[in-house]
Scaffold this motif. Structure first.
Motif, PDB file in Angstrom:
ATOM      1  N   HIS A 165      61.018  18.381  49.595  1.00 52.00           N
ATOM      2  CA  HIS A 165      60.739  17.180  48.532  1.00 52.00           C
ATOM      3  C   HIS A 165      60.032  16.095  48.923  1.00 52.00           C
ATOM      4  CE1 HIS A 165      65.080  18.771  46.933  1.00 52.00           C
ATOM      5  NE2 HIS A 165      64.213  19.671  47.134  1.00 52.00           N
ATOM      6  N   SER A 166      58.840  16.333  49.640  1.00 48.59           N
ATOM      7  CA  SER A 166      58.123  15.366  49.761  1.00 48.59           C
ATOM      8  C   SER A 166      57.358  14.554  48.656  1.00 48.59           C
ATOM      9  CB  SER A 166      56.691  16.142  50.556  1.00 48.59           C
ATOM     10  OG  SER A 166      55.731  15.139  50.365  1.00 48.59           O
ATOM     11  N   LEU A 167      57.377  13.080  48.750  1.00 46.78           N
ATOM     12  CA  LEU A 167      56.947  12.618  47.924  1.00 46.78           C
ATOM     13  C   LEU A 167      55.654  12.886  47.299  1.00 46.78           C
ATOM     14  CD1 LEU A 167      58.543   9.094  48.951  1.00 46.78           C
ATOM     15  CD2 LEU A 167      59.705  10.755  47.396  1.00 46.78           C
ATOM     16  N   SER A 217      61.397   6.473  48.181  1.00 47.01           N
ATOM     17  CA  SER A 217      62.404   7.357  49.058  1.00 47.01           C
ATOM     18  C   SER A 217      63.457   6.283  49.667  1.00 47.01           C
ATOM     19  CB  SER A 217      61.537   8.236  50.215  1.00 47.01           C
ATOM     20  OG  SER A 217      62.548   8.859  50.665  1.00 47.01           O
ATOM     21  N   GLY A 266      66.317   7.092  52.189  1.00 50.29           N
ATOM     22  CA  GLY A 266      66.941   7.978  53.155  1.00 50.29           C
ATOM     23  C   GLY A 266      68.095   6.709  53.812  1.00 50.29           C
ATOM     24  N   THR A 270      67.025  14.025  47.592  1.00 49.57           N
ATOM     25  CA  THR A 270      65.926  14.932  48.379  1.00 49.57           C
ATOM     26  C   THR A 270      66.501  15.139  49.897  1.00 49.57           C
ATOM     27  OG1 THR A 270      65.428  12.362  49.414  1.00 49.57           O
ATOM     28  CG2 THR A 270      64.264  13.174  47.475  1.00 49.57           C
ATOM     29  N   ASN A 306      64.952  15.621  53.709  1.00 46.83           N
ATOM     30  CA  ASN A 306      63.926  15.582  54.945  1.00 46.83           C
ATOM     31  C   ASN A 306      63.701  16.762  55.815  1.00 46.83           C
ATOM     32  OD1 ASN A 306      65.413  15.122  56.760  1.00 46.83           O
ATOM     33  ND2 ASN A 306      65.468  12.872  56.992  1.00 46.83           N
ATOM     34  N   VAL A 339      65.531   9.976  45.959  1.00 48.88           N
ATOM     35  CA  VAL A 339      63.975   9.526  45.780  1.00 48.88           C
ATOM     36  C   VAL A 339      64.250   8.952  44.142  1.00 48.88           C
ATOM     37  CG1 VAL A 339      63.245  11.788  44.743  1.00 48.88           C
ATOM     38  CG2 VAL A 339      61.712  10.012  45.311  1.00 48.88           C
TER      39      VAL A 339
END
Length: 459
Positions: free
Chosen positions: A124-126, A241, A243, A409, A411, A419
């Motif tokens: 789920h990379s921005l 994001s 985290g 999301t 990583n 996100v």
């Protein structure tokens, strides 16, 4: 924020003409009234949802377009109001003509792969999500049809859907989509049977408004001003994001008695503060966070399983721009907690009464100081399985006007986070990013009691 990943500058998308997918069997021809919560003007817009699926060798030779189209026809037998048409009756009351006409469906093919949108898309990379949004907008996935399946040359596909919010809330939409996935996998017995029963959220007679509903304040505006959830010209989309590190830091800014707030309350307070400062309003202007509260559990007995209408209400946290600027983050958190805590069964019935008393065109204040954050982190939409396994990503993805969505999301290390989708004009987006950066640089609270503890309710 991540820089956008590369997108092929030249690609081809072949779309077929839209077609109607009707229920696979005859369904009742009747009219069904929506509830007094459903048919408020504020919910008369389309919610976009997107799921991305990778190539799955075990279903080699299966066409996702045909599998989903057939499953849709079967699912509409039980959810046949979705195959009908909305219309207004006397006094603006919305109803569904259950005609069985069907849902608009589009199939498409694109000569791109998931990998071309970024090697970290599986996490789920921005940047990858930003790239996919550009791609989907350009290919018309949000502009045509209620349901869109776009096959990719890697063997994966994109499932996109638009739903008129008056028909269902997020929980109701998820129920329908999980049923669709079950049909696609050949599960003929649905785990949850759909229930209409919209009368459960109709106002009493006589209607009794027993709460002050600041979320529906009548703001001064020209008579010709349209009801809209799009307060800005030329907005752009971006993602931010949150985290483990970001959430831990934000939580450390709170006084001890507030640190057990939910992650959603914490992030929502942060977004509200940053957005308010980014849009450059007068310091004395009121701003409001409309807190989305799923009221199903507030009823006694609890709401029936299978009900797929709107059971959300939006109590307002209200303050001034100056207060959000000068007070610590805990101030916004506590306002949000107070607003949410006000929701009980009688609050929901009071909202229904307000709709009847003031007419169906009642709506949220359509001013730029109004903001909503909707939580999809626990909706598990990525678990919808059409035979190709879980989605790489599942959710509404793009912000809609003054509504942001918070989505789950993960990583590269497998750490779960959130996100947030944000919709603002470019200059305001730059200021938003700067405000968020500054907030994340603040020093943790020393454990002293914050003055925010003594604030009075804004409701």
């Amino acid at each position: 924020m991540e820089a956008p990943s590369s997108i092929p500058l030249k690609y081809t998308v072949r779309r077929c003409e839209p077609q109607l997918v009707a229920p696979a069997k005859p369904t009742p021809y009747e009219q069904k009234l929506l509830s007094d919560i459903d048919d408020q003007a504020s919910l008369r817009f389309q919610v976009p949802l997107i799921n991305f699926y990778q190539y799955e060798p075990s279903v080699e030779g299966k066409d996702p377009v045909e599998v989903i189209r057939e499953a849709l026809a079967q699912t509409l037998v039980c959810y046949y109001p979705f195959a009908g048409r909305l219309r207004e009756g006397p006094n603006g009351k919305l109803m569904v003509d259950c005609t069985g006409e069907g849902v608009m469906f589009i199939k498409a093919d694109a000569d791109v792969t998931l990998e071309q949108f970024g090697e970290h898309f599986a996490h789920h990379s921005l940047a990858s999500m930003s790239s996919f949004i550009m791609f989907l907008v350009l290919t018309g996935c949000f502009k045509k049809g209620d349901t869109n399946v776009t096959r990719l040359k890697c063997g994966g596909f994109i499932f996109a859907l638009r739903l008129n919010h008056v028909m269902s809330d997020g929980a109701g939409l998820a129920q329908f989509l999980f049923a669709l996935g079950e049909m696609a996998r050949g599960v003929t017995t649905q785990l949850i049977s759909p229930i209409w029963e919209r009368h459960l959220l109709d106002a009493r007679h006589p209607a009794r408004i027993i709460f002050t509903h600041r979320e529906y304040d009548e703001m001064e505006a020209p008579v010709t001003t349209p009801i809209t959830i799009f307060p800005f010209d030329n907005p752009i989309q971006h993602f931010f994001s949150f985290g483990f590190a970001e959430v831990s830091l934000l939580r450390s800014l709170l006084p001890p008695y507030l640190r057990r707030c939910t992650t959603f309350e914490l992030i929502t307070a942060c977004l509200w503060s940053c957005r308010t400062l980014a849009i450059n309003l007068d310091p004395d202007e009121e701003v409001r966070m409309l807190c989305v509260v799923n009221a199903r559990s507030k009823f006694n007995p609890s709401f029936p399983s299978g009900y797929y209408g709107n059971v959300f209400v939006f109590p307002a946290a209200i303050t001034t721009v100056k207060s959000l600027r000068e007070k610590p983050l805990g101030y916004a958190v506590e306002l949000i907690k107070q607003a949410k805590a006000s929701v009980i069964e009688e609050y929901v019935k009071s909202v229904a009464a307000l709709m009847v008393a003031r007419g169906k065109r009642i709506h949220f204040p359509h001013v730029i100081g109004t903001y909503i954050v909707s939580d999809f982190t626990k909706a598990e939409l990525e678990d919808i399985d059409f035979r190709w396994g879980k989605a790489v990503f599942g959710g509404p993805m793009i912000a809609v006007g003054f509504i942001s969505f918070l989505m789950p999301t993960e990583n590269k290390k497998g750490e779960v986070g959130s996100v947030a989708s944000i919709c603002l004009p470019a200059p305001a987006m730059e200021r938003f990013a700067k405000e968020l950066e500054n907030m994340l640089k603040q020093q943790p609270s020393e454990g002293k009691k914050s003055k925010s503890k003594s604030i009075s309710s804004a409701l």
